[in-house]
Design a protein around this motif. Structure first.
Motif, PDB file in Angstrom:
ATOM      1  N   ARG A 112       7.244   8.397   7.003  1.00 42.43           N
ATOM      2  CA  ARG A 112       7.501   7.600   8.210  1.00 42.43           C
ATOM      3  C   ARG A 112       8.970   7.221   8.243  1.00 42.43           C
ATOM      4  NH1 ARG A 112       2.344   3.410   8.122  1.00 42.43           N
ATOM      5  NH2 ARG A 112       0.798   5.051   7.783  1.00 42.43           N
ATOM      6  N   GLY A 119       9.107  -1.961  -1.016  1.00 42.47           N
ATOM      7  CA  GLY A 119       7.718  -1.687  -0.635  1.00 42.47           C
ATOM      8  C   GLY A 119       7.586  -0.866   0.631  1.00 42.47           C
ATOM      9  N   ARG A 120       8.720  -0.450   1.216  1.00 41.87           N
ATOM     10  CA  ARG A 120       8.628   0.414   2.404  1.00 41.87           C
ATOM     11  C   ARG A 120       9.582   1.594   2.249  1.00 41.87           C
ATOM     12  NH1 ARG A 120       8.881  -2.623   7.782  1.00 41.87           N
ATOM     13  NH2 ARG A 120      11.081  -2.151   7.897  1.00 41.87           N
ATOM     14  N   TYR A 121       9.022   2.767   2.262  1.00 42.17           N
ATOM     15  CA  TYR A 121       9.800   3.975   1.997  1.00 42.17           C
ATOM     16  C   TYR A 121       9.570   4.974   3.116  1.00 42.17           C
ATOM     17  CZ  TYR A 121       9.401   1.572  -2.394  1.00 42.17           C
ATOM     18  OH  TYR A 121       9.412   0.583  -3.337  1.00 42.17           O
ATOM     19  N   PHE A 124       6.160   8.056   0.999  1.00 44.60           N
ATOM     20  CA  PHE A 124       5.379   7.200   0.106  1.00 44.60           C
ATOM     21  C   PHE A 124       4.047   7.881  -0.166  1.00 44.60           C
ATOM     22  CE2 PHE A 124       2.619   5.568   3.501  1.00 44.60           C
ATOM     23  CZ  PHE A 124       3.392   5.866   4.613  1.00 44.60           C
ATOM     24  N   GLN A 126       0.031   7.837  -0.615  1.00 46.52           N
ATOM     25  CA  GLN A 126      -1.181   7.077  -0.294  1.00 46.52           C
ATOM     26  C   GLN A 126      -2.398   7.630  -1.015  1.00 46.52           C
ATOM     27  OE1 GLN A 126      -1.696   6.974   3.990  1.00 46.52           O
ATOM     28  NE2 GLN A 126      -0.784   4.942   4.096  1.00 46.52           N
ATOM     29  N   ARG A 257      -5.514  -3.262  13.593  1.00 43.91           N
ATOM     30  CA  ARG A 257      -4.945  -2.105  12.921  1.00 43.91           C
ATOM     31  C   ARG A 257      -3.965  -1.457  13.887  1.00 43.91           C
ATOM     32  NH1 ARG A 257      -4.385  -1.762   8.639  1.00 43.91           N
ATOM     33  NH2 ARG A 257      -4.703   0.448   8.379  1.00 43.91           N
ATOM     34  N   SER A 279       1.005  -6.033   2.251  1.00 44.07           N
ATOM     35  CA  SER A 279      -0.290  -5.387   2.470  1.00 44.07           C
ATOM     36  C   SER A 279      -0.451  -4.229   1.482  1.00 44.07           C
ATOM     37  CB  SER A 279      -0.347  -4.873   3.914  1.00 44.07           C
ATOM     38  OG  SER A 279      -1.293  -3.835   4.007  1.00 44.07           O
ATOM     39  N   LEU A 280      -1.434  -4.348   0.597  1.00 48.72           N
ATOM     40  CA  LEU A 280      -1.635  -3.280  -0.396  1.00 48.72           C
ATOM     41  C   LEU A 280      -2.364  -2.097   0.214  1.00 48.72           C
ATOM     42  CD1 LEU A 280      -2.650  -4.889  -3.801  1.00 48.72           C
ATOM     43  CD2 LEU A 280      -0.417  -4.154  -3.007  1.00 48.72           C
ATOM     44  N   ALA A 281      -3.272  -2.387   1.132  1.00 50.02           N
ATOM     45  CA  ALA A 281      -4.053  -1.306   1.732  1.00 50.02           C
ATOM     46  C   ALA A 281      -4.753  -1.836   2.973  1.00 50.02           C
ATOM     47  CB  ALA A 281      -5.096  -0.794   0.742  1.00 50.02           C
ATOM     48  N   GLY A 282      -5.113  -0.929   3.848  1.00 52.58           N
ATOM     49  CA  GLY A 282      -5.813  -1.364   5.048  1.00 52.58           C
ATOM     50  C   GLY A 282      -6.697  -0.247   5.561  1.00 52.58           C
ATOM     51  N   ALA A 304      -6.579   3.332   3.660  1.00 53.48           N
ATOM     52  CA  ALA A 304      -5.467   3.960   2.945  1.00 53.48           C
ATOM     53  C   ALA A 304      -4.617   2.874   2.320  1.00 53.48           C
ATOM     54  CB  ALA A 304      -4.614   4.794   3.898  1.00 53.48           C
ATOM     55  N   GLY A 305      -4.096   3.165   1.159  1.00 50.47           N
ATOM     56  CA  GLY A 305      -3.215   2.219   0.481  1.00 50.47           C
ATOM     57  C   GLY A 305      -2.072   2.972  -0.142  1.00 50.47           C
ATOM     58  N   GLY A 306      -1.000   2.262  -0.442  1.00 51.02           N
ATOM     59  CA  GLY A 306       0.172   2.899  -1.042  1.00 51.02           C
ATOM     60  C   GLY A 306       0.243   2.615  -2.538  1.00 51.02           C
ATOM     61  N   GLU A 308       2.913   2.797  -4.338  1.00 47.89           N
ATOM     62  CA  GLU A 308       4.145   2.069  -4.681  1.00 47.89           C
ATOM     63  C   GLU A 308       3.896   0.568  -4.718  1.00 47.89           C
ATOM     64  OE1 GLU A 308       3.824   4.160  -2.204  1.00 47.89           O
ATOM     65  OE2 GLU A 308       5.120   5.863  -2.653  1.00 47.89           O
ATOM     66  N   ARG A 309       3.133   0.097  -3.731  1.00 43.68           N
ATOM     67  CA  ARG A 309       2.918  -1.357  -3.677  1.00 43.68           C
ATOM     68  C   ARG A 309       2.015  -1.818  -4.810  1.00 43.68           C
ATOM     69  NH1 ARG A 309       2.726  -2.419   2.857  1.00 43.68           N
ATOM     70  NH2 ARG A 309       4.621  -1.211   3.234  1.00 43.68           N
TER      71      ARG A 309
HETATM   72  P1  AMP Z   1      -1.174   2.017   7.218  1.00 43.71           P
HETATM   73  O1  AMP Z   1      -1.443   3.499   7.190  1.00 43.71           O
HETATM   74  O2  AMP Z   1       0.059   1.653   8.007  1.00 43.71           O
HETATM   75  O3  AMP Z   1      -2.367   1.210   7.541  1.00 43.71           O
HETATM   76  O4  AMP Z   1      -0.787   1.633   5.733  1.00 43.71           O
HETATM   77  C1  AMP Z   1      -1.734   1.578   4.718  1.00 43.71           C
HETATM   78  C2  AMP Z   1      -1.026   1.249   3.418  1.00 43.71           C
HETATM   79  O5  AMP Z   1      -0.077   2.270   3.118  1.00 43.71           O
HETATM   80  C3  AMP Z   1      -0.194  -0.024   3.454  1.00 43.71           C
HETATM   81  O6  AMP Z   1      -0.995  -1.131   3.163  1.00 43.71           O
HETATM   82  C4  AMP Z   1       0.800   0.254   2.347  1.00 43.71           C
HETATM   83  O7  AMP Z   1       0.251   0.027   1.063  1.00 43.71           O
HETATM   84  C5  AMP Z   1       1.056   1.729   2.495  1.00 43.71           C
HETATM   85  N1  AMP Z   1       2.248   1.993   3.333  1.00 43.71           N
HETATM   86  C6  AMP Z   1       2.301   2.148   4.671  1.00 43.71           C
HETATM   87  N2  AMP Z   1       3.561   2.430   5.075  1.00 43.71           N
HETATM   88  C7  AMP Z   1       4.314   2.459   3.960  1.00 43.71           C
HETATM   89  C8  AMP Z   1       5.691   2.713   3.691  1.00 43.71           C
HETATM   90  N3  AMP Z   1       6.560   2.993   4.680  1.00 43.71           N
HETATM   91  N4  AMP Z   1       6.118   2.659   2.408  1.00 43.71           N
HETATM   92  C9  AMP Z   1       5.252   2.378   1.406  1.00 43.71           C
HETATM   93  N5  AMP Z   1       3.958   2.141   1.586  1.00 43.71           N
HETATM   94  C10 AMP Z   1       3.480   2.180   2.844  1.00 43.71           C
END
Ligand code: AMP
Length: 420
Positions: A112, A119-121, A124, A126, A257, A279-282, A304-306, A308-309
């Motif tokens: 992205r 915590g934002r890359y 990343f 998932q 969401r 947010s660790l995952a959602g 999905a969760g990351g 890295e976090r």
């Molecule tokens: P999302 O797909 O936006 O619902 O994100 C689900 C999870 O993916 C988040 O809770 C983060 O743990 C991780 N995540 C989303 N975007 C990023 C990002 N740019 N860098 C690192 N982790 C991310």
């Protein structure tokens, strides 16, 4: 010319790899225990897949997607998320045939284009679950409990599971109207993005990070007051099952969401002390997605969760993932007869799963022992002239400094000893 890594990306260096391996393996094992199977899709897809599924006005598609055209002018995108590709693969490979439900998980990089920060890359990794084929609230609770117990199993504390229901398309329509009625009198105070959202996707207003929008949103009507009877029942059953599964949660009616295809259950796991990106995952139910991308109407839920976090949260909580693995044994050989003798044994040890190291560039006893220390090996296996003649070797424990003499044969004895 000095090359640099692209902004917002990182290298996973050897010192860090074992942590990644641990958290990835833990996810695979837990998912398998729940009966989920791995699915891997390409890291790029037709751009239209994401436009169709996430909605062309979503931030992910509008601002964050890495798009490119290939040599033949086809429009592709590096995948920004994993759900639409899994849904595409499910339909394309007819995974609905032969089994009423499909339990899938995936692991892999997502992309992205966003402003990088802790915590934002931009690339990343998932981990995600996709359950396809039933609307039963048992599965909502099952999917959520995988996420909860996964994060708990890694030793994370300070976790908060937040739960909401965004209702079905019919409830969402009523709710959108209520939000528009609520926000319209404040339209001049909204950020330019939210002015657009107000007409197109009023629910996205609740997710805006701009302070003035956030303040107004605080007293906006709650989604939960706009659920119809069947959505209310579904939400109540999901909660009951989570309680029976010992998964603690709090209700947060503000969870929306980011993507268009969510229906009913929506959830997020927050790690309290992780700063802005906490947010660790959602995840959530996406009963509308498969139909939206050309399939039949098939209910589904996932998250999905990351990774890295997770690692950041483990660091913050001072939780360890054990020690970095060290060599079991470092072979020290003195003189050519010893050097020849140990070669087949080194291979035997390695084939028996013993982490064995040897440095043929070093000759002296001192230099080899120092190398063993530097590598933090548990044992030095020492072979000199006497040992070659007597078909034995010296095994020195590099922590306690105790040493003992053992015969080469039977070879299984050394392996057993080093394994314990
Ligand atoms: P999302 O797909 O936006 O619902 O994100 C689900 C999870 O993916 C988040 O809770 C983060 O743990 C991780 N995540 C989303 N975007 C990023 C990002 N740019 N860098 C690192 N982790 C991310």
């Amino acid at each position: 010319m000095k090359y640099q890594i692209p902004r917002g990306t990182y290298d996973i260096l050897p010192e860090q790899s074992y942590k990644w391996q641990k958290i990835i393996t833990a996810f695979r094992e837990l998912a398998a225990a729940y009966g989920y199977e791995e699915i891997s899709t390409p890291i790029f897809e037709q751009a239209a897949l994401f436009e169709r599924s996430s909605g062309e006005t979503s931030d992910v598609v509008k601002k964050e997607m890495y798009r490119f055209t290939d040599q033949k002018g086809r429009e592709f995108a590096l995948r920004p998320e994993g759900t639409a590709p899994v849904a595409r693969a499910y339909l394309e490979n007819h995974l609905d045939i032969g089994s009423a439900v499909r339990k899938l998980y995936y692991i892999g990089p997502m992309f992205r284009y966003d402003r990088p920060q802790a915590g934002r890359y931009r690339q990343f990794y998932q981990y995600g679950i996709e359950f396809i084929g039933s609307n039963h609230p048992f599965y909502d609770a099952e999917v959520i409990s995988i996420l909860w117990w996964y994060l708990k199993s890694l030793g994370l504390t300070k976790l908060r599971l937040e739960l909401n229901s965004v209702g079905c398309a019919a409830c969402a329509k009523d709710y959108d109207k209520a939000l528009q009625d609520f926000f319209r009198p404040h339209v001049d105070e909204l950020c330019p993005d939210c002015k657009l959202r107000l007409e197109l996707k009023p629910r996205r207003l609740l997710d805006c990070k701009v302070k003035s929008c956030k303040e107004i949103a605080q007293s906006a009507p709650s989604q939960l007051d706009y659920l119809d009877e069947s959505c209310r029942d579904h939400f109540a059953s999901t909660q009951k099952m989570l309680e029976l599964m010992n998964v603690p949660f709090t209700i947060n009616p503000r969870i929306v969401r980011g993507l268009d295809y969510y229906t009913n259950t929506a959830f997020e796991v927050i790690y309290e002390d992780l700063g802005a990106q906490n947010s660790l995952a959602g995840g959530g139910r996406y009963n509308g997605l498969l139909e939206q991308i050309g399939g039949k109407s098939i209910p589904a839920i996932g998250f999905a969760g990351g990774f890295e976090r997770i690692l950041l949260a483990l660091e913050e909580g001072k939780a360890t993932l054990g020690q970095e693995p060290v060599p079991d044994v470092f072979v020290v050989a003195l003189g050519n007869p010893a050097r020849d003798l140990i070669l087949p044994y080194i291979n035997e040890l390695r084939r028996a799963g013993i982490r064995t190291e040897y440095d043929p560039d070093k000759n002296s006893f001192k230099a080899q022992l120092k190398a063993a220390d530097n590598r933090k090996a548990r044992f030095a296996l020492i072979v000199g002239e006497d040992e070659v003649a007597g078909r034995r070797f010296v095994l020195k424990n590099l922590r306690s400094k105790e040493q003992q003499i053992l015969p080469w044969e039977p070879f299984g004895d050394i392996v057993t000893f080093l394994r314990t």
